[in-house]
Motif scaffolding. Sequence first.
Motif, PDB file in Angstrom:
ATOM      1  N   ASN A 160       2.375  19.715  -2.715  1.00 16.32           N
ATOM      2  CA  ASN A 160       2.511  18.393  -3.999  1.00 16.32           C
ATOM      3  C   ASN A 160       3.544  17.157  -3.943  1.00 16.32           C
ATOM      4  N   LYS A 161       4.081  17.156  -2.476  1.00 12.80           N
ATOM      5  CA  LYS A 161       5.550  16.212  -2.512  1.00 12.80           C
ATOM      6  C   LYS A 161       5.366  14.895  -3.115  1.00 12.80           C
ATOM      7  N   ASN A 162       4.270  13.961  -3.100  1.00  8.60           N
ATOM      8  CA  ASN A 162       4.186  13.221  -3.409  1.00  8.60           C
ATOM      9  C   ASN A 162       4.941  13.029  -5.426  1.00  8.60           C
ATOM     10  N   ASP A 163       4.338  14.398  -6.028  1.00  7.42           N
ATOM     11  CA  ASP A 163       4.598  14.345  -7.019  1.00  7.42           C
ATOM     12  C   ASP A 163       5.660  14.713  -7.868  1.00  7.42           C
ATOM     13  N   ARG A 164       6.237  15.256  -6.624  1.00  9.96           N
ATOM     14  CA  ARG A 164       7.542  15.959  -7.192  1.00  9.96           C
ATOM     15  C   ARG A 164       8.775  15.084  -7.577  1.00  9.96           C
ATOM     16  N   THR A 165       9.462  15.580  -8.855  1.00 11.21           N
ATOM     17  CA  THR A 165      10.174  14.555  -9.367  1.00 11.21           C
ATOM     18  C   THR A 165      12.035  14.326  -8.471  1.00 11.21           C
ATOM     19  N   VAL A 207       0.587  -1.510   0.278  1.00 14.19           N
ATOM     20  CA  VAL A 207       0.081  -0.262   0.309  1.00 14.19           C
ATOM     21  C   VAL A 207       0.799   1.583  -0.126  1.00 14.19           C
ATOM     22  N   ILE A 208       0.356   1.965  -1.170  1.00 17.49           N
ATOM     23  CA  ILE A 208       1.436   3.466  -1.421  1.00 17.49           C
ATOM     24  C   ILE A 208       0.292   4.790  -1.130  1.00 17.49           C
ATOM     25  N   PRO A 209       0.666   5.376   0.516  1.00  8.92           N
ATOM     26  CA  PRO A 209      -0.330   5.892   0.355  1.00  8.92           C
ATOM     27  C   PRO A 209      -0.047   7.569   0.262  1.00  8.92           C
ATOM     28  N   ALA A 210      -0.441   8.309  -0.886  1.00  7.18           N
ATOM     29  CA  ALA A 210      -0.716   9.786  -1.711  1.00  7.18           C
ATOM     30  C   ALA A 210      -1.343  10.724  -1.645  1.00  7.18           C
ATOM     31  N   ARG A 211      -0.969  11.875  -0.553  1.00  9.94           N
ATOM     32  CA  ARG A 211      -2.014  12.456  -0.012  1.00  9.94           C
ATOM     33  C   ARG A 211      -1.885  13.626  -0.460  1.00  9.94           C
ATOM     34  N   ALA A 212      -2.535  14.579  -1.081  1.00  7.18           N
ATOM     35  CA  ALA A 212      -2.634  15.551  -2.157  1.00  7.18           C
ATOM     36  C   ALA A 212      -1.644  16.585  -1.377  1.00  7.18           C
TER      37      ALA A 212
END
Length: 221
Positions: free
Chosen positions: A18-23, A6-11
Amino acid sequence: MKLAAVIPARAGSKRIKNKNDRTIGDYTLVEWAIAAAKSIEHDCSTFIITDSDKTRSISNKYDVSVLERPESLSTDNASTESLIKHFINNSDFTDIVLLQPTSPFRSIVEINRALKTYQEMNLLSLAAVCKPWQAPKDLIVRGTDGKFLQKLVSEKALETLDYFFDTGSLYISSSQRLLSGKLFIDNDTHLFECGDFGNIDIDTNFQLEIAKSLFHANFKG
């Protein structure tokens, strides 16, 4: 054992938008976590739980299940355990591997070693830890008067302690244990020691820049 990664990815994120969408490199933090989940050498289903349209769009490119994160479990005060309990109550998985996107450099080899340890020792809980970069003896606290500084842990006390840093990079737990109210890391958790790169847990822009530098120095190419 019926296993779910399970990978939790809150906006929302207080410190990095948008931390989880940073590269890092060519991949977002969520994609790094997906790659880790896909490396598990056991029959395992991967789930992304998110309230982010961008994360959902990125995750749909991969062979993973993307679930809607309930609004009530997307607040700053919502615990990871409450989210996973919600997931467990709506599934039939007996064991959970939690892979948070903020630890992109978790070792694939160590993930599988940890899972093997979990199975062979018949554990109910395992957490990845490593030795801290900074010695606890150097930690200080400010007194209630705003002036007084005191050592948090004495060097003498540390001589009798085996201390670790909770990396946040990998947790494995039985579903029933979590449903009983236990945390991912508790007094019955087996501590699985990992290498230094597991120490990278991205929560601030400074930590993100450190991770990018480490990537270019150690992983690029």
